[in-house]
Design an enzyme around this catalytic site. Sequence first.
Site, PDB file in Angstrom:
ATOM      1  N   LYS A  57      -1.937  -1.204  -4.119  1.00 47.96           N
ATOM      2  CA  LYS A  57      -3.152   0.351  -3.733  1.00 47.96           C
ATOM      3  C   LYS A  57      -2.210   1.010  -4.427  1.00 47.96           C
ATOM      4  O   LYS A  57      -1.212   1.072  -3.359  1.00 47.96           O
ATOM      5  CB  LYS A  57      -4.318  -0.448  -2.584  1.00 47.96           C
ATOM      6  CG  LYS A  57      -5.059   0.955  -2.700  1.00 47.96           C
ATOM      7  CD  LYS A  57      -5.520   0.574  -1.222  1.00 47.96           C
ATOM      8  CE  LYS A  57      -6.070   1.994  -0.555  1.00 47.96           C
ATOM      9  NZ  LYS A  57      -6.391   2.329   0.528  1.00 47.96           N
TER      10      LYS A  57
ATOM     11  N   LYS B  85       0.958  -1.378  -0.468  1.00 45.74           N
ATOM     12  CA  LYS B  85      -0.299  -0.234  -0.416  1.00 45.74           C
ATOM     13  C   LYS B  85       0.914   1.078   0.268  1.00 45.74           C
ATOM     14  O   LYS B  85       1.257   1.677   0.805  1.00 45.74           O
ATOM     15  CB  LYS B  85      -1.020   0.091   1.562  1.00 45.74           C
ATOM     16  CG  LYS B  85      -2.141   1.428   1.354  1.00 45.74           C
ATOM     17  CD  LYS B  85      -2.499   0.784   2.385  1.00 45.74           C
ATOM     18  CE  LYS B  85      -3.303   2.310   2.359  1.00 45.74           C
ATOM     19  NZ  LYS B  85      -5.197   2.235   3.943  1.00 45.74           N
TER      20      LYS B  85
HETATM   21  C1  PBG Z   1      -7.196   3.277   6.103  1.00 48.55           C
HETATM   22  C2  PBG Z   1      -7.926   3.535   4.050  1.00 48.55           C
HETATM   23  C3  PBG Z   1      -7.697   4.585   3.658  1.00 48.55           C
HETATM   24  C4  PBG Z   1      -8.105   3.576   1.961  1.00 48.55           C
HETATM   25  C5  PBG Z   1      -7.933   2.317   2.433  1.00 48.55           C
HETATM   26  N1  PBG Z   1      -8.447   2.371   3.628  1.00 48.55           N
HETATM   27  C6  PBG Z   1      -6.976   5.660   3.254  1.00 48.55           C
HETATM   28  C7  PBG Z   1      -5.466   5.575   3.271  1.00 48.55           C
HETATM   29  O1  PBG Z   1      -5.145   4.931   3.406  1.00 48.55           O
HETATM   30  O2  PBG Z   1      -5.276   7.069   3.647  1.00 48.55           O
HETATM   31  C8  PBG Z   1      -8.205   4.452   0.650  1.00 48.55           C
HETATM   32  C9  PBG Z   1      -9.570   3.623  -0.700  1.00 48.55           C
HETATM   33  C10 PBG Z   1      -9.231   4.549  -1.339  1.00 48.55           C
HETATM   34  O3  PBG Z   1      -8.674   6.262  -1.804  1.00 48.55           O
HETATM   35  O4  PBG Z   1     -10.373   4.899  -2.156  1.00 48.55           O
HETATM   36  N2  PBG Z   1      -6.286   3.006   5.923  1.00 48.55           N
END
Ligand code: PBG
Length: 329
Positions: A251, A197
């Site tokens: 992601k 991520k």
């Molecule tokens: C939380 C999380 C996030 C997303 C999914 N879970 C945001 C982040 O890490 O700041 C983002 C999903 C999206 O942008 O559609 N940890």
Amino acid sequence: MAFPATRMRRNRVDDFTRRLVRETCLTTDHLIWPIFVCDGQNQHSAIKAMPGVTRVSVDRLKDHLAEAVELGIPAIAIFPVTPEDLRDAMGREAENPDNLICRAAREIKKHYPNLGIIGDVALDPYTDHGHDGLISDDEVVNDATLEVLARQAVNQARAGIDIIAPSDMMDGRVGVIRRALDQEGFQNTRIMSYAAKYASAFYGPFREALQSGGRLKGDKKTYQMDPANTDEALREVALDLEEGADMVMVKPGMPYLDIIHRVRTAFKVPLFAYQVSGEYAMLANAFEAGLLDREKTILESLIAFRRAGCHGVLTYFAVEAARILQQQK
Ligand code: PBG
């Protein structure tokens, strides 16, 4: 053998040959739908940055999910919009058995017992500072956060969540969560880890959706990955698998197709990608402006994930894509 014996266009001459030689496919089985759940009764509010996406209250989930279930979408991912007054420095609400995500999960299982539910595990929907972990001396601390994440995961499993998806990027969290789930008798609760991520600007609209945008102090670069790195993604995936992840995720999605491909080539494991809020926003706003063909572009953006090596995709277009696929049959 070169031209003219070989003519690449021959296999493209008609629809039936194009179908015969098609190398990848996209079906409803490949789609996971992320949804936003808010507090209150009969709530249904638009998210400005994500045209077409709404936050709904628990009582409206039955209606909200009816079409997704009807179309055969295998699973959804729930994101709770925690009320302001329930957010604190420790993210305590994450452990409340009656918090939004748990209430939503119980409601969904009541109406749609066969719909898979994915629960995001990270503290950012619950902290007043907007970070995914606990803060001590201005640092997002790893090991102390793990204990809270483990309790958060067990809390979600108790509410009926089938797949725990740690999105926090703390080191060691998959192993700690796996042990905690097993200890509580949740051997069959699966873990889909957000393994690679990235610290991405493409999450911007999501933070508006969760109403957590303004509160975030600083950035998430001390735990989420640097967009410049690829070898590091393979190490992250290897560690999560060793710790017990059943499925892994990359992601964001579209800007990271190279990572997906590398992960798929290196590990023969169930692999997912998240077409995140910013990717959705770019496309949805382009559709609204009449710049791109809506249906064709949605399907093309999703087949790209399959081609790159994904088993499935988390996408805010899931229901619409499933609808288009059904019409094409
Ligand atoms: C939380 C999380 C996030 C997303 C999914 N879970 C945001 C982040 O890490 O700041 C983002 C999903 C999206 O942008 O559609 N940890």
